[in-house]
Design an enzyme around this catalytic site. Sequence first.
Site, PDB file in Angstrom:
ATOM      1  N   LYS A  28       5.553  33.466 -24.518  1.00  0.00           N
ATOM      2  CA  LYS A  28       5.291  32.389 -25.489  1.00  0.00           C
ATOM      3  C   LYS A  28       6.408  32.287 -26.521  1.00  0.00           C
ATOM      4  CE  LYS A  28       0.651  32.003 -24.069  1.00  0.00           C
ATOM      5  NZ  LYS A  28       0.288  33.260 -23.471  1.00  0.00           N
ATOM      6  N   ARG A  29       7.645  32.318 -26.064  1.00  0.00           N
ATOM      7  CA  ARG A  29       8.780  32.231 -26.958  1.00  0.00           C
ATOM      8  C   ARG A  29       9.098  30.779 -27.288  1.00  0.00           C
ATOM      9  NH1 ARG A  29       7.426  37.074 -26.818  1.00  0.00           N
ATOM     10  NH2 ARG A  29       8.909  38.789 -26.692  1.00  0.00           N
TER      11      ARG A  29
END
Lengths: 277, 277
Positions: free
Chosen positions: A96-97
């Site tokens: 989830k960057r």
Amino acid sequence: MTANQLFKNICRKKSFLCIGLDTDIKKIPKHLLSEKKPIFEFNKAIVDATADFCVAYKLNIAFYESLGVEGWQALEETVDYIRHHYPDQFLIADAKRGDIGNTSEMYAHTFFEQFNFDAVTVAPYMGEDSVSPFLKYPDKWVILLALTSNKGAFDFQLTEDANGEKLFEKVLHRSMNWATSDRMMYVVGATKEAYFEKIREIVPNHFLLIPGVGAQGGDLEKVGELAINDQCGILVNSSRQILYASDSNLFYKAAAFEAQKIQQVMYAVLLKHGWVS
Amino acid sequence: MTANQLFKNICRKKSFLCIGLDTDIKKIPKHLLSEKKPIFEFNKAIVDATADFCVAYKLNIAFYESLGVEGWQALEETVDYIRHHYPDQFLIADAKRGDIGNTSEMYAHTFFEQFNFDAVTVAPYMGEDSVSPFLKYPDKWVILLALTSNKGAFDFQLTEDANGEKLFEKVLHRSMNWATSDRMMYVVGATKEAYFEKIREIVPNHFLLIPGVGAQGGDLEKVGELAINDQCGILVNSSRQILYASDSNLFYKAAAFEAQKIQQVMYAVLLKHGWVS
């Protein structure tokens, strides 16, 4: 791996299961704690026992990061192990960057070069230039958050603009032009059944990565019915239900049993479509 | 650290500068590459040379992650070094995390327990239950993305709902109830000057972490003018301009010079408000 290769793997293995290796040192069987590398040993046993029943593994980076250097090593060893022994598995870094360009480049370097993942999950809030650095790698995928499985999804993702377009719909509409359906997937929670029809209207060809079946309450058959496209187009993730099926010495057999149980439901779904016999 | 303690540090040091340790192995002076721990040695030299001119350090996790185990160790050593030698510095993990509850818990554990950061940057897309695990730690902060400095901010953050409320405004409105202004800050890019007035209307008391001055084009004095509240309420970040001011053996002196140059402008801004003499 292309979308078509992934579809072929799904047909061959009669499964669209992705197993989430959310490996938690507090939840693995106690007897492993005396091992030199408990996290890796757990993952290795789970992978060896379940690889026949799934087409993808998703490694939840948070769980490895939280153990510091030791966790980072376990992540590296697990990825290498799967790559070497099960090269047909699609490997997802659930990270989830998403950050400004020069920083997203660093994250892309980490997951696609430092580790040899096929895909990384990315949050869309910062827009196109936070996602595009991940798309510079040929054959690698971005899996963009669209409509997530958690309660907080209702806080912002369903907000409608002046034209009635919801935020997650806008994310789909905009981002589908950032890459082809051979390079981009979307996260859509299994608990958000009501929106699958609309999602398939916007992105008929893209793969969806669907978490939230099992512990989070989503229904596998219903998801299959609503979300499948003409090349299957879904990976359904299960983590806790498989990983922590048992804490006995034979935990991996219990995990295999759970994975096979899910795979059997998937087999039935695939049969209906005539993709497998 | 409370907001008031941070304000006191700002007055004492006559600075609201946050230095971003976006340490890139490809950009640090070549002579450091023969050191056993080049990243840590670079950070140590920069911190020793600049600590007088700033109140916070922000470590961009992407840059450390991208070096694998070695980078993780450099991150740990840098945090420990600053904690030990400069305990008044506010330490920010710029990680832009955010995931379902059990995963955000892991990230919070990493940055607040494994490392002893004061704050972590979090992306709001997944809503309240993705943020709240970070707020369970007393005295620790969430720095939530509101309006970012990059071009992609225009893709979703400025979308208006049916009532004319922009997404970043909704993020501010909702999240200001998730924690007090002693536990929550917001990221607002220096390049988004036009929105500071509206932001201060919604969150008059919260600290803002403002990146984008320098390399990204924001203007420090203007930002000071528009964003300061009655307890200063801003941290302005500078990274590349300071870190890579020179690649000579005396890089740290050049970095100190750049940091002091920024601090002097901040001093003038603080003087105008009568907070310093």
